[in-house]
Design an enzyme around this catalytic site. Sequence first.
Site, mmCIF file in Angstrom:
data_model
loop_
_atom_site.group_PDB
_atom_site.id
_atom_site.type_symbol
_atom_site.label_atom_id
_atom_site.label_comp_id
_atom_site.label_asym_id
_atom_site.label_seq_id
_atom_site.Cartn_x
_atom_site.Cartn_y
_atom_site.Cartn_z
ATOM 1 N N LYS A 24 0.828 -1.201 0.000
ATOM 2 C CA LYS A 24 0.000 0.000 0.000
ATOM 3 C C LYS A 24 0.868 1.259 0.000
ATOM 4 C CE LYS A 24 -3.411 -0.074 2.856
ATOM 5 N NZ LYS A 24 -4.799 0.104 3.200
ATOM 6 N N ARG A 94 -3.059 3.268 8.862
ATOM 7 C CA ARG A 94 -3.435 1.964 8.278
ATOM 8 C C ARG A 94 -2.235 1.048 8.161
ATOM 9 N NH1 ARG A 94 -8.340 2.890 4.828
ATOM 10 N NH2 ARG A 94 -8.558 5.134 4.687
ATOM 11 N N GLY A 103 -7.973 -6.963 5.694
ATOM 12 C CA GLY A 103 -8.765 -7.014 6.922
ATOM 13 C C GLY A 103 -8.109 -7.730 8.087
ATOM 14 N N MET A 105 -5.218 -6.937 9.717
ATOM 15 C CA MET A 105 -4.543 -6.085 10.717
ATOM 16 C C MET A 105 -5.377 -4.836 10.989
ATOM 17 S SD MET A 105 -0.601 -6.556 9.623
ATOM 18 C CE MET A 105 -0.834 -6.281 7.896
ATOM 19 N N ARG A 343 -3.869 -1.138 -6.005
ATOM 20 C CA ARG A 343 -3.033 -2.343 -5.989
ATOM 21 C C ARG A 343 -3.469 -3.212 -7.148
ATOM 22 N NH1 ARG A 343 -5.784 -4.665 -0.489
ATOM 23 N NH2 ARG A 343 -7.887 -4.629 -1.290
ATOM 24 N N HIS A 461 -4.887 -42.375 -1.810
ATOM 25 C CA HIS A 461 -5.608 -42.988 -2.918
ATOM 26 C C HIS A 461 -6.698 -42.066 -3.451
ATOM 27 C CE1 HIS A 461 -8.965 -45.404 -4.512
ATOM 28 N NE2 HIS A 461 -7.977 -45.930 -5.218
ATOM 29 N N SER A 773 12.389 -42.271 -14.911
ATOM 30 C CA SER A 773 11.291 -41.382 -14.527
ATOM 31 C C SER A 773 11.288 -41.314 -13.004
ATOM 32 C CB SER A 773 9.966 -41.921 -15.046
ATOM 33 O OG SER A 773 8.926 -41.069 -14.615
#
Length: 889
Positions: A24, A94, A103, A105, A343, A461, A773
């Site tokens: 930010k 902020r 949301g 912090m 952003r 499985h 492989s």
Amino acid sequence: MADTKRVWLFEEGNATMRDLLGGKGANLAEMTNIGLPVPPGFVITTATCNEYTKLGGKMPEGFIDEVKVALAAVEAKIGKKLGDPADPLLVSVRSGAKFSMPGMMDTVLNLGLNDATVESLIKLTDNPRFVYDSYRRFLMMLSDVAFSSSTNHLSKHHFEHIFYDLKTKWGAKSDLEVTGEQLKELCENYKAHIKKEAGHEFPQDVIAQLSAAVEAVFKSWNNDRAILYRRREKISDDLGTAVNIQAMVFGNMGDDCGTGVAFTRDPSTGNNEVFGEYLMNAQGEDVVAGVRTPMPISELKTQNPAIYQDFSDICGRLENHYKDMQDIEFTIEHGKLYILQCRSGKRTGPSAVKIAVDMVNEGRITKEVALARINPELLDQCLHPVIKPGAKFTAIAKGLPAGPGAATGIAIFDAQRAAELGKGGEGKRVILVRADTSPDDLKGMLASEGVLTERGGMTSHAALVARGFGIPTVAGCSSISVSDAKREFTIGGVTVKEGDPISLNGSTGEVIAGTVEVVNPEMTGEFGTFLGWADEVRKLRVRTNADTPEDVALAISFGAEGIGLCRTEHMFFDEERRPIVQAMILSDSDEERKKYLDELLKFQRHDFEQIFLALKGLPATIRLIDPPLHEFLPSLESLIEETATLKAQGKSDPAKDDLLVKVRSMHEINPMMGLRGCRLSIVFPQIVEMQTRAILEGALAAKKTGIDVHPEIMIPLVGHLNELKTVRADLERVAKEVVAEGGEIDYQFGTMIEIPRAALTADKIATEAAFFSFGTNDLTQMTFGFSRDDSDKFLKPYVEQKILPGDPFESIDIDGVGQLMQIAVEKGRSTRPNLKLGICGEHGGDPNSIAFCHKIGLNYVSCSPFRVPIARLAAAQANLADGGSGRDR
Ligand code: PEP
Ligand code: MG
């Protein structure tokens, strides 16, 4: 530390400083410098937050003085001072980490209000209601984040209770009906409550307010929800958060004010039109809290064309500047537009692809930038059904996202019943819920829309089958408790019974009670274009793990360049063949066994012919039988139970008694380390001799139709050169017989590297193998000594406690397993320079593991059909990341 700059004015930073200023802060700095209308402010660095934490929760010496200097610069710019009773400045405080943690912090708005500035603001604005509304929000927010604790009543909801009680007393139905005078009374109530609960007055000193707010934001980096979010999103705990302090502008000062959030393009479809919502005469939290319904941004065009024009110009400028779709927060104060945040906007997979392709076509970005920008995992959403965008639901549990896609249906607790009711049966939509699954459940799984299991990891499985067949699956959901007997599962206070509707999101692991709308995403033209660009760039080839012609065709439609692993034992589980397989295993003599093997040969020859036809000339690595034979027989427990029940009833079944003796004789304490893989081929050579014949005869039959065939026969679980030598010599004899009978064919023998000893002696092994492989499921199991079927019990806490950085069955453990792979590559090529190298463990579809495979020089990765597009993009990104250099494939 004191010599490093802790506080940066917006005009001093730029977009590249995300590490220090947070996402930010870096963007606020960038927008300020390109001349956008951003209210002035400054950023406290992430390093200062870390310093605060290291000091055990103390402000570093001299730090507040640095804040005061920056504040003075902002005050000078705006011509107002924080705390000035004549004309006060108000600021927002902020959080803002390097990666967005929406949301998680803390935030404080309207800071700078106190009893004196409130009075002066009323005089200046002539709007007491607005001022007291701002004050009451500030009293609550700062107390909530800075002064509340488990022993007092200063959390937000305590304040909301007080407000609610007063509104009831005043007879006000909504916040908007509350008068300025009443809000003043509310503020008095709040202040008295704070004094009583905190033991001190609400600070009137504005620097004390600022310091408390900054400290609260620092602390919020380590609150429970932020820690949990970081764990989920794999964000490091060491980054710390920056703190953004910015002059407030108000969207709630009258009808010519407003606030909103918008994306420069539609985040769900990618359409090139501004998308978002706004509210007039409101603050941001009103939009979030849902107190009033916001309006679509298109309304602003008619409501205020000049502002809309300004806003849409800014959207264009921001996109041009960042060359990406932006998510923008804005406020209108008395008809003037301010940008408070921008952003890169979060988007769905289909929209990410459309935006990237459009931006290349618009000449904004190069193909390389477009390819590098999209997280390969997002492509998954382009292939599987998804929960209808915008649908509202609450998840009751979360397990492993084992099979991507969304599914909805009724819960059914046994596979047989699922097969009767589901696809191919009565045609109902069913979700199979099991404690765990076994090969016996396959039919039920295939009949189900989705599968939910309580136990089992990402390579269990259920997960393997689910990904292979594209069944949305949530596995290892250990918070639910499945009762087969009661045909229900419980979680917390919720019980889901057989027949109750449930939904799954196999891409996120969410389990939802009830029905949600599931839709098929459209395969757009952009998707093909985008992956075509990936193919131009990548060096690694991408093959698929597939055992049926249908899966092969599907994988080819997703861009697979051959089969990297055909697990031939899956062909033995078919209902029609299972009794023959069992009879073959239980045969008492070689002659009897041969009779059943001849029957199986017919089936397998046809299977392989169909697979080669579906491949249309592409190569196929076909693995000979690998699992222990008892997997094809009834379980020892069920036989013991059945014979005991018969005995208790005074009855007997000699055939069952016989079967029990045989199954018991084949029982192994540790079957994963027992008679399987090439060991089985040495003890029971007839089975793999039949398979080799079936592969080559099937290939020859397909060749007769005019297509190329390239069978690569793979011998599994080799640890010692002599194992490979023995099995290969026997099978070469069979191959020569088939060639003599049916004609020339381009076949090869190779092996899997699944046992550490094979990796360490790869120079020797390569003398007998045309290709390797990497079977990294077993290689991980054997290297760590972790059972791939049971490890979910301890791997979860291992990852939570940071004992391991992640689940090694999901992403290759580069230091250990990866090192073994690298050794095998180098040693193998030292004795056979043209050794063909691939990977067919589940890691072959994991982007980080694919990057590693590129780095160590494998020729291809192989993964389940639905991961093929992801692997194509990940392989392209791996090549771009190392500068585009690489080998010829
Ligand atoms: C492996 O072990 O990585 C592998 C591909 O084989 P399977 O999963 O069938 O054991
Ligand atoms: Mg294996």
